[in-house]
Design a protein around this motif. Structure first.
Motif: not given
Length: 222
Positions: A181-197, A205-215
């Motif tokens: 998902l990090a490769a599909e949605h670059p910029g959020y760092g999910w490959d390291s933070n695993r989606g955590y805050g 999130l402030l810069e790019l907004g939410a994606t369909a993978q956000h809760r």
């Protein structure tokens, strides 16, 4: 140094009861802002030689001695243990529930749906019902106390070998999903933070907004 999980909790549950197939369940991703919540289920056949020969005094299973809660293992250690867990498990399953399901059902509802799907998957593989289930934590979010075979256990992911194994399988699968998902949605760092805050994730999130993978039902700060 953290202690390894042992078979003592499983043996304690089985003592004096007709328990052969016992499952451990653990979750990963409950508190993340993005990505799925994942449930691991690992079943041991206590009559299999590897477990039947485990000393009842120590509960140390030689072939799996070193498995711990996934949070206490490095990524390399989780990868190393994965094939051994799968080899010795009578059955196993990892189930995921996506952000939209979490939004619709709530986190506990999504956990329950994934957990019940995981139990069904391993019982189909076994061709019979489980005898007992160990659930990490103090609250039975799986059956709400309706099933006598479900036993909650605080820190089961640290104590019980089935649950520790389940946590390793769930963590590995969810991490792989988050890397994709990090490769599909670059910029959020999910490959390291695993989606955590993490701060980086919240800044994105402030810069790019939410994606369909956000809760979206969660407080994302946007």
């Amino acid at each position: 140094m953290p202690e390894n999980a042992t078979l003592l909790p499983e043996l304690g549950i089985a003592a004096g009861r007709d328990v052969r197939y016992i499952a451990g369940i653990d979750e990963v991703g409950r508190g993340a802002l993005a990505g799925p919540v994942s449930i691991g289920v690992v079943v041991f056949d206590l009559q299999a030689p590897v477990f039947a020969q485990t000393p009842t005094t120590s509960g140390i299973c030689t072939q799996l001695d070193g498995v711990r809660d996934s949070k206490l293992l490095s990524a390399k250690a989780r990868q190393r243990w994965h094939p051994h867990i799968c080899e010795h498990a009578a059955a196993y399953s990892v189930q995921h529930r996506a952000p939209r399901e979490i939004d619709a059902l709530g986190i506990n509802g999504a956990l329950r749906a994934a957990g019940l799907a995981g139990l069904n998957a391993v019982e189909v593989k076994l061709g019979r019902p489980l005898d007992a289930v160990i659930l990490d934590g103090s609250h039975d979010w799986l059956t709400h106390g309706a099933s006598p075979r479900v036993q909650t256990m605080v820190k089961a992911d640290i104590k019980a070998l089935t649950v520790a194994c389940a946590s390793v399988l769930a963590k590995l699968e969810r991490d792989r999903l988050m890397e994709e998902l990090a490769a599909e949605h670059p910029g959020y760092g999910w490959d390291s933070n695993r989606g955590y805050g993490s701060q980086g994730h919240r800044n994105a999130l402030l810069e790019l907004g939410a994606t369909a993978q956000h809760r979206l039902s969660w407080n994302l700060g946007v």
